[in-house]
Motif scaffolding. Structure first.
Motif, PDB file in Angstrom:
ATOM      1  N   PHE A 304      83.299  15.500  24.094  1.00 14.77           N
ATOM      2  CA  PHE A 304      84.414  16.094  24.813  1.00 14.77           C
ATOM      3  C   PHE A 304      85.211  16.958  23.848  1.00 14.77           C
ATOM      4  O   PHE A 304      85.356  16.637  22.668  1.00 14.77           O
ATOM      5  CB  PHE A 304      85.330  15.018  25.400  1.00 14.77           C
ATOM      6  CG  PHE A 304      84.753  14.343  26.599  1.00 14.77           C
ATOM      7  CD1 PHE A 304      84.683  14.993  27.810  1.00 14.77           C
ATOM      8  CD2 PHE A 304      84.270  13.049  26.501  1.00 14.77           C
ATOM      9  CE1 PHE A 304      84.145  14.363  28.923  1.00 14.77           C
ATOM     10  CE2 PHE A 304      83.733  12.415  27.603  1.00 14.77           C
ATOM     11  CZ  PHE A 304      83.667  13.069  28.824  1.00 14.77           C
ATOM     12  N   ASN A 305      85.748  18.066  24.358  1.00 15.28           N
ATOM     13  CA  ASN A 305      86.566  18.953  23.542  1.00 15.28           C
ATOM     14  C   ASN A 305      87.936  18.321  23.363  1.00 15.28           C
ATOM     15  O   ASN A 305      88.704  18.213  24.310  1.00 15.28           O
ATOM     16  CB  ASN A 305      86.702  20.322  24.226  1.00 15.28           C
ATOM     17  CG  ASN A 305      87.155  21.395  23.268  1.00 15.28           C
ATOM     18  OD1 ASN A 305      87.477  21.099  22.124  1.00 15.28           O
ATOM     19  ND2 ASN A 305      87.189  22.628  23.728  1.00 15.28           N
ATOM     20  N   ARG A 306      88.249  17.898  22.151  1.00 20.68           N
ATOM     21  CA  ARG A 306      89.485  17.161  21.921  1.00 20.68           C
ATOM     22  C   ARG A 306      90.704  18.058  21.708  1.00 20.68           C
ATOM     23  O   ARG A 306      91.802  17.576  21.556  1.00 20.68           O
ATOM     24  CB  ARG A 306      89.299  16.243  20.700  1.00 20.68           C
ATOM     25  CG  ARG A 306      88.333  15.099  20.954  1.00 20.68           C
ATOM     26  CD  ARG A 306      88.157  14.248  19.710  1.00 20.68           C
ATOM     27  NE  ARG A 306      87.390  13.034  19.990  1.00 20.68           N
ATOM     28  CZ  ARG A 306      86.081  12.967  20.038  1.00 20.68           C
ATOM     29  NH1 ARG A 306      85.382  14.058  19.837  1.00 20.68           N
ATOM     30  NH2 ARG A 306      85.465  11.840  20.302  1.00 20.68           N
ATOM     31  N   SER A 307      90.518  19.339  21.647  1.00 22.94           N
ATOM     32  CA  SER A 307      91.634  20.258  21.446  1.00 22.94           C
ATOM     33  C   SER A 307      91.760  21.192  22.634  1.00 22.94           C
ATOM     34  O   SER A 307      90.800  21.855  23.016  1.00 22.94           O
ATOM     35  CB  SER A 307      91.424  21.070  20.158  1.00 22.94           C
ATOM     36  OG  SER A 307      92.424  22.046  20.025  1.00 22.94           O
ATOM     37  N   GLU A 308      92.952  21.237  23.216  1.00 23.13           N
ATOM     38  CA  GLU A 308      93.193  22.140  24.332  1.00 23.13           C
ATOM     39  C   GLU A 308      93.357  23.575  23.862  1.00 23.13           C
ATOM     40  O   GLU A 308      93.392  24.500  24.666  1.00 23.13           O
ATOM     41  CB  GLU A 308      94.449  21.703  25.090  1.00 23.13           C
ATOM     42  CG  GLU A 308      94.293  20.350  25.776  1.00 23.13           C
ATOM     43  CD  GLU A 308      95.544  19.965  26.558  1.00 23.13           C
ATOM     44  OE1 GLU A 308      96.380  20.860  26.787  1.00 23.13           O
ATOM     45  OE2 GLU A 308      95.674  18.791  26.917  1.00 23.13           O
ATOM     46  N   ASN A 309      93.501  23.773  22.534  1.00 19.32           N
ATOM     47  CA  ASN A 309      93.652  25.120  22.000  1.00 19.32           C
ATOM     48  C   ASN A 309      92.340  25.886  22.007  1.00 19.32           C
ATOM     49  O   ASN A 309      92.337  27.106  21.881  1.00 19.32           O
ATOM     50  CB  ASN A 309      94.177  25.057  20.557  1.00 19.32           C
ATOM     51  CG  ASN A 309      95.551  24.427  20.472  1.00 19.32           C
ATOM     52  OD1 ASN A 309      96.352  24.555  21.380  1.00 19.32           O
ATOM     53  ND2 ASN A 309      95.809  23.741  19.372  1.00 19.32           N
ATOM     54  N   VAL A 310      91.225  25.184  22.091  1.00 13.14           N
ATOM     55  CA  VAL A 310      89.909  25.806  21.976  1.00 13.14           C
ATOM     56  C   VAL A 310      89.171  25.664  23.300  1.00 13.14           C
ATOM     57  O   VAL A 310      88.976  24.554  23.792  1.00 13.14           O
ATOM     58  CB  VAL A 310      89.094  25.150  20.841  1.00 13.14           C
ATOM     59  CG1 VAL A 310      87.724  25.808  20.734  1.00 13.14           C
ATOM     60  CG2 VAL A 310      89.841  25.243  19.519  1.00 13.14           C
ATOM     61  N   SER A 311      88.775  26.799  23.890  1.00  7.29           N
ATOM     62  CA  SER A 311      88.027  26.762  25.142  1.00  7.29           C
ATOM     63  C   SER A 311      86.600  26.313  24.870  1.00  7.29           C
ATOM     64  O   SER A 311      85.985  26.700  23.871  1.00  7.29           O
ATOM     65  CB  SER A 311      88.024  28.151  25.796  1.00  7.29           C
ATOM     66  OG  SER A 311      87.438  29.099  24.941  1.00  7.29           O
ATOM     67  N   LYS A 312      86.076  25.490  25.779  1.00  4.97           N
ATOM     68  CA  LYS A 312      84.731  24.959  25.595  1.00  4.97           C
ATOM     69  C   LYS A 312      83.694  26.030  25.922  1.00  4.97           C
ATOM     70  O   LYS A 312      83.740  26.683  26.962  1.00  4.97           O
ATOM     71  CB  LYS A 312      84.532  23.742  26.494  1.00  4.97           C
ATOM     72  CG  LYS A 312      83.303  22.925  26.111  1.00  4.97           C
ATOM     73  CD  LYS A 312      83.384  21.542  26.697  1.00  4.97           C
ATOM     74  CE  LYS A 312      82.314  20.638  26.114  1.00  4.97           C
ATOM     75  NZ  LYS A 312      82.434  19.259  26.591  1.00  4.97           N
ATOM     76  N   LEU A 313      82.735  26.210  25.020  1.00  8.23           N
ATOM     77  CA  LEU A 313      81.705  27.235  25.197  1.00  8.23           C
ATOM     78  C   LEU A 313      80.446  26.607  25.778  1.00  8.23           C
ATOM     79  O   LEU A 313      80.019  25.538  25.323  1.00  8.23           O
ATOM     80  CB  LEU A 313      81.383  27.890  23.852  1.00  8.23           C
ATOM     81  CG  LEU A 313      82.542  28.608  23.163  1.00  8.23           C
ATOM     82  CD1 LEU A 313      82.105  29.158  21.808  1.00  8.23           C
ATOM     83  CD2 LEU A 313      83.086  29.728  24.023  1.00  8.23           C
ATOM     84  N   PRO A 314      79.834  27.269  26.761  1.00  5.91           N
ATOM     85  CA  PRO A 314      78.592  26.738  27.335  1.00  5.91           C
ATOM     86  C   PRO A 314      77.414  26.929  26.393  1.00  5.91           C
ATOM     87  O   PRO A 314      77.390  27.852  25.579  1.00  5.91           O
ATOM     88  CB  PRO A 314      78.421  27.568  28.616  1.00  5.91           C
ATOM     89  CG  PRO A 314      79.102  28.857  28.310  1.00  5.91           C
ATOM     90  CD  PRO A 314      80.260  28.523  27.426  1.00  5.91           C
ATOM     91  N   LEU A 315      76.444  26.064  26.529  1.00  2.00           N
ATOM     92  CA  LEU A 315      75.220  26.163  25.739  1.00  2.00           C
ATOM     93  C   LEU A 315      74.432  27.403  26.148  1.00  2.00           C
ATOM     94  O   LEU A 315      74.239  27.671  27.326  1.00  2.00           O
ATOM     95  CB  LEU A 315      74.370  24.914  25.941  1.00  2.00           C
ATOM     96  CG  LEU A 315      72.998  24.904  25.255  1.00  2.00           C
ATOM     97  CD1 LEU A 315      73.161  24.832  23.750  1.00  2.00           C
ATOM     98  CD2 LEU A 315      72.162  23.747  25.769  1.00  2.00           C
ATOM     99  N   THR A 316      73.986  28.179  25.159  1.00  2.00           N
ATOM    100  CA  THR A 316      73.162  29.363  25.427  1.00  2.00           C
ATOM    101  C   THR A 316      71.861  29.238  24.640  1.00  2.00           C
ATOM    102  O   THR A 316      71.750  28.460  23.691  1.00  2.00           O
ATOM    103  CB  THR A 316      73.885  30.653  25.003  1.00  2.00           C
ATOM    104  OG1 THR A 316      74.080  30.656  23.584  1.00  2.00           O
ATOM    105  CG2 THR A 316      75.236  30.779  25.687  1.00  2.00           C
ATOM    106  N   LEU A 317      70.874  30.020  25.055  1.00  2.00           N
ATOM    107  CA  LEU A 317      69.568  29.980  24.408  1.00  2.00           C
ATOM    108  C   LEU A 317      69.341  31.147  23.461  1.00  2.00           C
ATOM    109  O   LEU A 317      68.276  31.260  22.870  1.00  2.00           O
ATOM    110  CB  LEU A 317      68.477  29.954  25.476  1.00  2.00           C
ATOM    111  CG  LEU A 317      68.509  28.716  26.379  1.00  2.00           C
ATOM    112  CD1 LEU A 317      67.410  28.782  27.416  1.00  2.00           C
ATOM    113  CD2 LEU A 317      68.401  27.449  25.547  1.00  2.00           C
ATOM    114  N   GLN A 318      70.321  32.031  23.325  1.00  2.82           N
ATOM    115  CA  GLN A 318      70.232  33.075  22.318  1.00  2.82           C
ATOM    116  C   GLN A 318      70.380  32.433  20.935  1.00  2.82           C
ATOM    117  O   GLN A 318      71.241  31.569  20.731  1.00  2.82           O
ATOM    118  CB  GLN A 318      71.334  34.122  22.534  1.00  2.82           C
ATOM    119  CG  GLN A 318      71.113  35.403  21.747  1.00  2.82           C
ATOM    120  CD  GLN A 318      72.185  36.440  22.047  1.00  2.82           C
ATOM    121  OE1 GLN A 318      73.328  36.097  22.308  1.00  2.82           O
ATOM    122  NE2 GLN A 318      71.806  37.712  22.040  1.00  2.82           N
TER     123      GLN A 318
END
Length: 605
Positions: A304-318
């Protein structure tokens, strides 16, 4: 939404000085109340901008006003030889352009943007005050000497004490630049709520108006303050920027009760290195097939993203080979679900942030070549102007060194038109909030810079023919140089501002200060590349006893041919940029992403 970490400066330092276990329960309750208030604070947007933009504007007037005439001061007042003065100026300017990298590291890892800005602004003020004193107190500068004696080398140069005071001032100014330049813009970005439409729209205008006020400040410095220094007094000419720097510090601290304070997240460089090291150690592991996205996600470490300052990035295959760094192997998680060794197991968030950096670097490289056109045109425009008619009326003559203000004025006047007229019109057709994308904006700037170099070459050809036929000085008005300078100003409005906005939007949130430093690295890279190109062109064109295109006598050389070389470089750079843009994926996008609801089902605690 950012999580606010607000403390007034006085309370912040008092809190740091208090022991961890306070014996006074009332003080503890008061501290807790202030923390609660901090948690409830939300970004104030434009309410904070008078203080932040005011700080940046005053700082820009001060720094440019002090240093735009720096080489002249070293030669005329500090009695240094021209070569030594030029070398010192180049070393100092290069240092101040690379210092933001160190400032960004300190800000993101330890101090945070507010404290870094506060300390560095004070350092800049002290540095400017020291420089003013060195120009004012007779004991801190060499004694007066006539120009004839100085040319003959009969003047006594600076003493060790005088050099020490000068280097102290320059050191403090470099420290100040290292903190102010990378932090000022990101700190302003922190004050907008990027999760709302109002915040996004305010942020779009903020980038434009930030650059607008900075450029207006530079124009003021390069005209009014430079005039004071050359025609009135050097001590007064230095005292005025010092006063502006004091106003900058005051304006910054006046807004302390309104700001959102984002806490530092730790060393970003360690996090980047961990991803590469972990991916290398697991290079022999098999990453699941791209079609089996759910299976791939379930095997990767995705807390889980524990910081609200940082937006969670989705997993990519690049760059999916880096995803191996997040593959969970036996014994790599402790009972709490955290990595036992962060150099063997990284989170999906870490990996995606590194991918953001990898995508940005090729785009960043294109900006360096674009700025080469800017640097070269400013340099040779001065030499062109010296062989042209610079009179405006019978009594006033335009200083050749002030021609750069034409480009800045064009930029300053174009930005409001772009922000208030062009963007709303284009937005109707594109349905994009900013009118055009960040990459499209940079591409337009590169194209206009190429056009500017072609125009400059055509005008230089006309000037040269006229000067040769009139004994070395052309009767053409210096205003013939206005079109190329205006075009370059508009190119800067598109590309430079586009770069700044691009870095601040595409870098991970806790690397925003590093994003701010990258722009100044572009300027430094352009200066070094310009020196390299000039050296190569000069060496090739003077082979066989021929006259160099860049001969000391501009009328004997062929600067127009050199401009065409820069234009060709710009065309190649434009095609390179288009290729990079085609393959670029904006932050948070990319093929085969895992939907958020699916991600939550397989997240590790």
């Amino acid at each position: 939404m950012k999580k606010s970490l607000f403390f007034s400066p006085l309370f912040y330092y008092l809190r740091c000085a208090q022991p961890s276990s306070s014996s006074n329960s009332k003080e503890a309750e008061k501290e807790e109340d202030l923390k609660t208030e901090a948690e409830k604070r939300r970004p104030r947007g434009w309410k904070c901008m008078p203080y932040i933009i005011g700080n940046e504007t005053f700082e820009k007037v001060a720094s440019v006003g002090l240093l735009s005439n720096f080489t002249v001061y070293l030669v005329k007042e500090f009695k240094m030889q021209q070569v030594s003065a030029a070398n010192l100026a180049n070393i100092f300017f290069g240092t101040t352009n690379f210092a933001p990298l160190l400032g960004a590291f300190v800000s993101d890892a330890y101090w945070g943007r507010f404290r870094t800005l506060a300390y560095s602004s004070i350092a800049s003020f002290i540095g400017m005050l020291t420089m003013t004193l060195s120009a004012s107190i007779p004991q801190l500068k060499p004694s007066d000497c006539s120009e004839a004696d100085q040319s003959a080398g009969h003047c006594k140069g600076p003493s060790d004490l005088q050099y020490s005071i000068l280097f102290l001032a320059l050191g403090l100014l470099a420290v100040g630049a290292g903190g102010v330049r990378p932090c000022s813009l990101p700190f302003g970005v922190d004050q907008f709520d990027r999760t709302t439409e109002k915040g996004q729209r305010g942020l779009n205008s903020f980038f434009n108006w930030y650059y607008f006020t900075s450029t207006a400040a530079m124009v003021t410095s390069m005209t009014f303050i430079v005039y004071i220094q050359n025609s009135v007094s050097w001590p007064i000419g230095f005292a005025i920027p010092t006063g502006f720097m004091l106003l900058s510090v005051v304006a910054f601290f006046l807004g302390t009760k309104l700001y959102v304070y984002v806490a530092p997240e730790g060393s970003v460089f360690s996090s980047i290195a961990q991803v590469f090291v972990a991916a290398f150690k697991k290079r022999k592991l098999q990453v699941p097939s791209p079609d089996d996205v759910l299976s791939q996600e379930s095997r990767l470490y995705c807390p889980f993203n524990r910081s609200e300052n940082v937006s969670k990035l989705p997993l990519t295959l690049q760059f999916r080979s880096l995803n191996k760094a997040a593959v969970v192997c036996d014994g790599e998680l402790n009972p709490e679900g955290n990595p036992v060794n962060p150099w063997r197991l990284c989170s999906v968030q870490q990996i995606e942030e590194v991918k953001c950096l990898i995508r940005i670097i090729p785009i960043w490289a294109s900006g360096i070549t674009c700025f080469v056109a800017l640097v070269q045109q400013f340099t040779f425009a001065i030499l062109q102007a010296l062989t042209m008619d610079r009179h405006l009326g019978p009594h006033f003559q335009i200083p050749a060194g002030s021609l750069a203000t034409i480009s800045m004025l064009a930029l300053t006047l174009f930005i409001p038109v772009y922000d208030r007229i062009l963007i709303p019109i284009v937005r109707r057709f594109t349905k994009i909030e900013s009118g055009i994308t960040l990459l499209q904006r940079q591409g337009v700037g590169i194209f206009i810079s190429v056009l500017s170099m072609i125009v400059a070459a055509l005008i230089e050809q006309k000037r040269r023919i006229s000067a040769v036929s009139h004994g070395g000085t052309s009767p053409l008005s210096v205003l013939w140089l206005v079109p190329q300078l205006v075009l370059m100003g508009i190119a800067e409005a598109f590309n430079a501002i586009g770069q700044i906005e691009f870095y601040n939007r595409q870098f991970p949130e806790h690397m925003q200060t590093l994003a701010g430093s990258l722009f100044f690295c572009s300027l430094a890279g352009a200066s070094y590349l310009s020196t390299f190109v000039v050296t190569i062109v000069q060496k090739i064109t003077e082979e066989g006893g021929r006259t160099s295109w860049l001969d000391n006598d501009i009328n004997k050389g062929r600067v127009d041919y050199f401009y065409y070389v820069i234009a060709i470089m710009g065309v190649c750079n434009l095609f390179y940029f288009l290729v990079c843009s085609h393959y670029y994926r904006y932050k948070g996008t990319g093929g085969h992403e895992v939907k958020e609801e699916t991600r939550k089902e397989v997240e590790l605690p």
